[in-house]
Enzyme design. Structure first.
Site, PDB file in Angstrom:
ATOM      1  N   CYS A 140      -5.698   5.414  20.897  1.00 56.04           N
ATOM      2  CA  CYS A 140      -5.582   4.334  21.898  1.00 56.04           C
ATOM      3  C   CYS A 140      -4.152   3.836  22.065  1.00 56.04           C
ATOM      4  O   CYS A 140      -3.878   3.014  22.942  1.00 56.04           O
ATOM      5  CB  CYS A 140      -6.514   3.183  21.558  1.00 56.04           C
ATOM      6  SG  CYS A 140      -5.954   2.148  20.173  1.00 56.04           S
ATOM      7  N   HIS A 181     -14.859   1.591  -0.693  1.00 56.59           N
ATOM      8  CA  HIS A 181     -13.704   0.766  -0.333  1.00 56.59           C
ATOM      9  C   HIS A 181     -12.627   1.554   0.400  1.00 56.59           C
ATOM     10  O   HIS A 181     -11.486   1.088   0.500  1.00 56.59           O
ATOM     11  CB  HIS A 181     -13.117   0.098  -1.570  1.00 56.59           C
ATOM     12  CG  HIS A 181     -14.000  -0.963  -2.146  1.00 56.59           C
ATOM     13  ND1 HIS A 181     -13.842  -1.477  -3.422  1.00 56.59           N
ATOM     14  CD2 HIS A 181     -15.059  -1.624  -1.617  1.00 56.59           C
ATOM     15  CE1 HIS A 181     -14.773  -2.386  -3.646  1.00 56.59           C
ATOM     16  NE2 HIS A 181     -15.527  -2.489  -2.564  1.00 56.59           N
ATOM     17  N   GLN A 226     -15.597   2.433  -6.214  1.00 56.62           N
ATOM     18  CA  GLN A 226     -14.837   1.323  -5.641  1.00 56.62           C
ATOM     19  C   GLN A 226     -13.355   1.663  -5.547  1.00 56.62           C
ATOM     20  O   GLN A 226     -12.581   0.900  -4.973  1.00 56.62           O
ATOM     21  CB  GLN A 226     -15.011   0.075  -6.509  1.00 56.62           C
ATOM     22  CG  GLN A 226     -16.433  -0.447  -6.588  1.00 56.62           C
ATOM     23  CD  GLN A 226     -16.577  -1.547  -7.613  1.00 56.62           C
ATOM     24  OE1 GLN A 226     -16.503  -1.313  -8.823  1.00 56.62           O
ATOM     25  NE2 GLN A 226     -16.775  -2.775  -7.155  1.00 56.62           N
ATOM     26  N   CYS A 267      -1.724   3.933  17.014  1.00 54.64           N
ATOM     27  CA  CYS A 267      -2.912   4.764  16.882  1.00 54.64           C
ATOM     28  C   CYS A 267      -2.738   6.003  17.739  1.00 54.64           C
ATOM     29  O   CYS A 267      -2.327   5.908  18.903  1.00 54.64           O
ATOM     30  CB  CYS A 267      -4.140   3.972  17.321  1.00 54.64           C
ATOM     31  SG  CYS A 267      -5.636   4.961  17.507  1.00 54.64           S
ATOM     32  N   SER A 307     -15.768  -4.450 -13.471  1.00 57.67           N
ATOM     33  CA  SER A 307     -15.775  -5.791 -14.056  1.00 57.67           C
ATOM     34  C   SER A 307     -17.075  -6.535 -13.787  1.00 57.67           C
ATOM     35  O   SER A 307     -17.411  -7.476 -14.493  1.00 57.67           O
ATOM     36  CB  SER A 307     -14.604  -6.607 -13.491  1.00 57.67           C
ATOM     37  OG  SER A 307     -14.783  -6.832 -12.099  1.00 57.67           O
ATOM     38  N   GLY A 315     -16.582   1.442 -15.834  1.00 55.57           N
ATOM     39  CA  GLY A 315     -15.259   0.876 -15.600  1.00 55.57           C
ATOM     40  C   GLY A 315     -15.193  -0.190 -14.532  1.00 55.57           C
ATOM     41  O   GLY A 315     -14.187  -0.289 -13.826  1.00 55.57           O
ATOM     42  N   CYS A 336      -9.236   0.112  17.771  1.00 50.26           N
ATOM     43  CA  CYS A 336     -10.333   0.958  18.250  1.00 50.26           C
ATOM     44  C   CYS A 336     -11.159   1.593  17.142  1.00 50.26           C
ATOM     45  O   CYS A 336     -12.189   2.211  17.415  1.00 50.26           O
ATOM     46  CB  CYS A 336      -9.794   2.054  19.185  1.00 50.26           C
ATOM     47  SG  CYS A 336      -8.936   3.412  18.343  1.00 50.26           S
ATOM     48  N   TYR A 377       0.811  -1.215   0.000  1.00 43.94           N
ATOM     49  CA  TYR A 377       0.000   0.000   0.000  1.00 43.94           C
ATOM     50  C   TYR A 377       0.847   1.268   0.000  1.00 43.94           C
ATOM     51  O   TYR A 377       0.412   2.305  -0.520  1.00 43.94           O
ATOM     52  CB  TYR A 377      -0.997  -0.026   1.163  1.00 43.94           C
ATOM     53  CG  TYR A 377      -2.138  -0.967   0.861  1.00 43.94           C
ATOM     54  CD1 TYR A 377      -3.190  -0.576   0.039  1.00 43.94           C
ATOM     55  CD2 TYR A 377      -2.124  -2.278   1.323  1.00 43.94           C
ATOM     56  CE1 TYR A 377      -4.205  -1.448  -0.286  1.00 43.94           C
ATOM     57  CE2 TYR A 377      -3.143  -3.160   1.002  1.00 43.94           C
ATOM     58  CZ  TYR A 377      -4.186  -2.737   0.192  1.00 43.94           C
ATOM     59  OH  TYR A 377      -5.188  -3.615  -0.155  1.00 43.94           O
ATOM     60  N   ASP A 431      -8.357   5.712  -4.862  1.00 42.69           N
ATOM     61  CA  ASP A 431      -7.773   7.011  -5.211  1.00 42.69           C
ATOM     62  C   ASP A 431      -8.830   8.094  -4.997  1.00 42.69           C
ATOM     63  O   ASP A 431      -9.997   7.793  -4.749  1.00 42.69           O
ATOM     64  CB  ASP A 431      -7.262   7.025  -6.654  1.00 42.69           C
ATOM     65  CG  ASP A 431      -8.393   6.834  -7.677  1.00 42.69           C
ATOM     66  OD1 ASP A 431      -9.286   7.701  -7.745  1.00 42.69           O
ATOM     67  OD2 ASP A 431      -8.378   5.820  -8.410  1.00 42.69           O
TER      68      ASP A 431
END
EC number: 2.3.1.286
Length: 234
Positions: free
Chosen positions: A136, A106, A88, A133, A174, A172, A117, A53, A91
């Site tokens: 917490c 998403h 979905q 975090c 599927s 766009g 938390c 990511y 970006d």
């Protein structure tokens, strides 16, 4: 026609340089989905997931909206009724193009989420395993994206939009991933017209009353122009 609800998938951002799941050689094809896009994968190897990511976050920073994103922003600005974009995509190219009424079912790459938390905050460019975090202090920071097996965001709101829309448009996508793959049928049952705009017919193409095929940067602006011309002619 007073309300248009639009679903967008990876195909609308492909021409901005962001690969779809199935692009040969793309970022997704270098990893198994089970390893980088599931809660179980994150537990097994958080370093791999964060690295994946982080790479996507860096890729998105270089992307700019294309003609399809800009056309939908113009539709929202100039249409006399309501335009809702359900995406979905993680970006934020719709917002960069000027769209304001956007639901990210998403999540977004620029968000961080505490797995302990549930607190959310802006993600750094590089997220690291064991990051804490800010609320917490648990070392459980993860990307604020919806992984396979998790419930998408805003679902009650999305179903309500589908039940009150005059036209549902899918761009766009599927048609492979639920619950989004069921949106066209749900809208039809509520009385909406349905339209698919896609590079090729989706696996649920039969759920749409009409379809146009081609690059999103071409067919989406064409469709928006027709809608706004029809509105102007009364």
């Amino acid at each position: 026609m007073r309300k248009i609800t639009i679903l967008t998938g990876a195909g609308i951002s492909a021409e901005s340089g962001l690969g779809t799941f199935r692009d040969e050689g793309g970022i997704w094809t270098q990893h198994r989905i089970e390893d980088v896009a599931t809660p179980e994968g994150f537990v097994r190897d958080p370093d791999l997931v964060h690295g994946f990511y982080n790479a996507r976050r860096a890729q998105v920073k270089t992307a700019t909206p294309n003609a399809a994103h800009r056309a939908l922003a113009a539709l929202e600005a100039d249409f006399d009724g309501e335009v809702v974009v359900v995406t979905q995509n993680v970006d934020e190219l719709h917002e960069a193009a000027g769209s304001r009424n956007v639901l990210h079912m998403h999540g977004i790459l620029t968000g961080a989420l505490c797995a302990a938390c549930g607190h959310r905050w802006p993600a750094p460019t590089v997220m690291e395993t064991g990051a804490c975090c800010p609320v917490c202090v648990a070392p459980t920071a993860r990307p604020d994206v919806v992984w396979f097996g998790e419930m998408p965001y805003f679902m009650d709101e999305i179903w309500a939009h589908l039940e009150t829309t005059d036209l549902f448009v899918s761009i766009g996508t599927s048609g492979n991933v639920y619950p989004a793959a069921a949106f066209a049928q749900h809208a039809q049952r509520a009385g909406a017209d349905t339209l698919e705009l896609n590079l090729d017919p989706s696996v649920n193409a039969r759920d749409f009353a009409a379809a146009r095929h081609g690059n999103a940067s071409v067919i989406v602006p064409q469709w928006v122009s027709e809608v706004l011309k029809a509105q102007a002619s009364g």
